[in-house]
Design an enzyme around this catalytic site. Sequence first.
Site, PDB file in Angstrom:
ATOM      1  N   ARG A  20       0.888  -1.179   0.000  1.00 16.14           N
ATOM      2  CA  ARG A  20       0.000   0.000   0.000  1.00 16.14           C
ATOM      3  C   ARG A  20       0.916   1.216   0.000  1.00 16.14           C
ATOM      4  NH1 ARG A  20      -5.287   1.490   3.513  1.00 16.14           N
ATOM      5  NH2 ARG A  20      -6.102   0.102   1.908  1.00 16.14           N
ATOM      6  N   ASP A  23     -17.247   7.053  -1.960  1.00 18.56           N
ATOM      7  CA  ASP A  23     -16.022   6.907  -1.177  1.00 18.56           C
ATOM      8  C   ASP A  23     -15.823   8.230  -0.447  1.00 18.56           C
ATOM      9  OD1 ASP A  23     -13.572   6.049  -0.182  1.00 18.56           O
ATOM     10  OD2 ASP A  23     -12.460   6.419  -2.041  1.00 18.56           O
ATOM     11  N   CYS A  72     -16.448   1.288   0.484  1.00 17.19           N
ATOM     12  CA  CYS A  72     -15.208   0.549   0.775  1.00 17.19           C
ATOM     13  C   CYS A  72     -14.780   0.722   2.224  1.00 17.19           C
ATOM     14  CB  CYS A  72     -14.101   0.979  -0.180  1.00 17.19           C
ATOM     15  SG  CYS A  72     -13.616   2.716  -0.008  1.00 17.19           S
ATOM     16  N   ARG A 105     -13.352  -8.772   1.793  1.00 18.91           N
ATOM     17  CA  ARG A 105     -11.923  -8.503   1.544  1.00 18.91           C
ATOM     18  C   ARG A 105     -11.102  -9.734   1.916  1.00 18.91           C
ATOM     19  NH1 ARG A 105     -10.010  -3.269   1.489  1.00 18.91           N
ATOM     20  NH2 ARG A 105      -8.030  -4.311   1.132  1.00 18.91           N
TER      21      ARG A 105
HETATM   22  N1  NVA Z   1      -9.937   6.783  -1.540  1.00 20.56           N
HETATM   23  C1  NVA Z   1      -9.572   6.336  -0.218  1.00 20.56           C
HETATM   24  C2  NVA Z   1      -9.821   4.854  -0.088  1.00 20.56           C
HETATM   25  C3  NVA Z   1      -9.587   4.303   1.287  1.00 20.56           C
HETATM   26  C4  NVA Z   1      -9.768   2.818   1.344  1.00 20.56           C
HETATM   27  C5  NVA Z   1      -8.126   6.683   0.065  1.00 20.56           C
HETATM   28  O1  NVA Z   1      -7.281   6.546  -0.850  1.00 20.56           O
HETATM   29  O2  NVA Z   1      -7.824   7.100   1.183  1.00 20.56           O
HETATM   30  N1   CP Z   2     -11.184  -0.175   2.354  1.00 23.59           N
HETATM   31  C1   CP Z   2      -9.934  -0.237   2.793  1.00 23.59           C
HETATM   32  O1   CP Z   2      -8.976  -0.505   2.046  1.00 23.59           O
HETATM   33  O2   CP Z   2      -9.804  -0.057   4.146  1.00 23.59           O
HETATM   34  P1   CP Z   2      -8.467   0.168   4.961  1.00 23.59           P
HETATM   35  O3   CP Z   2      -7.907   1.500   4.541  1.00 23.59           O
HETATM   36  O4   CP Z   2      -8.869   0.137   6.403  1.00 23.59           O
HETATM   37  O5   CP Z   2      -7.493  -0.931   4.631  1.00 23.59           O
END
Ligand code: NVA
Ligand code: CP
Length: 307
Positions: free
Chosen positions: A102, A223, A263, A291
Amino acid sequence: MRHFLTLKDYSKEEILDIIELSIKIKKETKSKIFKQYMPMQTLGMIFEKSSTRTRVSFETGIYQLGGVGLFLSSNDIQLGRGEPISDTSRVISRMVDMIMIRNDSQKELEEFASYSKVPIINGLTDKFHPVQLMADYLTIVENNLQNNLKVAYIGDGNNMTHSWLMLASKLGFDLSIATPKGYEVDNDILKQALEFAKVSGATITTSYNPKEAIRNATVVTTDTWISMGQEDEKEKRIKDFNGFIVDEELMNKADKKAIFLHCLPAYRDFEVSSEIFEKHSEVIFSEAENRLHVQKGIMVWLDKQID
Ligand code: NVA
Ligand code: CP
C-alpha cells in the site's frame, strides 16, 4: 508469474475465475475447513499508509491458507529512510513468497514489481484499489445483482472510481459516475476504460449530476471526499462536494432494490447520510468481510500461476 497491480491487466475470464475461486474458499472457511493452499509461505505486507481492513484481511487470510504475514511499516524499514525501491524489492522478494504493498504511487508500485522475483499485490495506491473492487464484485454476486448491473458512483474521481472504471469496462456492465467539477476521473484511465468498453459492451458515462447518474442504478456507491494524504484540502473539499451526499432523497432515485456499497472508512453525513449507511450496513459489512475471502482467492490464484 503474475502480479495483481490493476484490473487493467486482467481479462474478464480471469476476474471471474478469481471470484469463483474466492466463493469456493469462502464456503470452505465458513464450514471451518482451512485447506493449506499456501503452506509455509510468507506474505510481506508493506504499508506506507494507514489501514484497518487491508492489514487485518491479508494477515488473517495468509494465516488461514497455511502461511504467515509479515507487517512492514515503511517507517520501520529502510525504504522509509531512502533505500531505493529497486534494492528493497530485490531483497524482500528473495525472502518471502508474495508481497502486498500500500503506497502513494502506482508508478512506484510498478517499479517495485519490475524488480520482484515474487507476485506483487496492490493494496491501494493513488490510482487504484483493485482488491477492494474484487470484494465489491463478490458482494454484488452474492446479492445476485450481476445481471443487468448498473452501478452509480457518486463522489470524488479517485482510486476507487478508477478501479470501478476498470471493473465495469472489463466485465461489461453499466457505470455512471458523477463528480463535482474539478474532481473528475483521470482522463487517461477513462480513455482506457472506454477502449475496453468497446470490447465488453460496457456503458460508461461521466457527469456532474448525481441525480442523473443514480437513475435506475442497482448498485450505488461512493467513497470518502478526503482520501489519505488530502487532509489539508478538507475544508475546500467539503464545500466543493456540496450536493454529492448519498442520502434518502438521492437514493430514492435508484432502483427500489438497489444496494449501497462503501469501501470504508465511511464519514457519516459527508459522502453518505447516517440513515443510508445504517439501512445498508449489513451489505456494507459483508463487503468488508469479503476482503478476507477474495484476497485469499487472489493469493491462491497468483500462487498457481508461478511456474
Ligand atoms: N480513496 C480512499 C480509499 C480508502 C480505502 C483513500 O485513498 O484514502
Ligand atoms: N477499504 C480499505 O482498504 O480499508 P483500509 O484502509 O482500512 O485498509
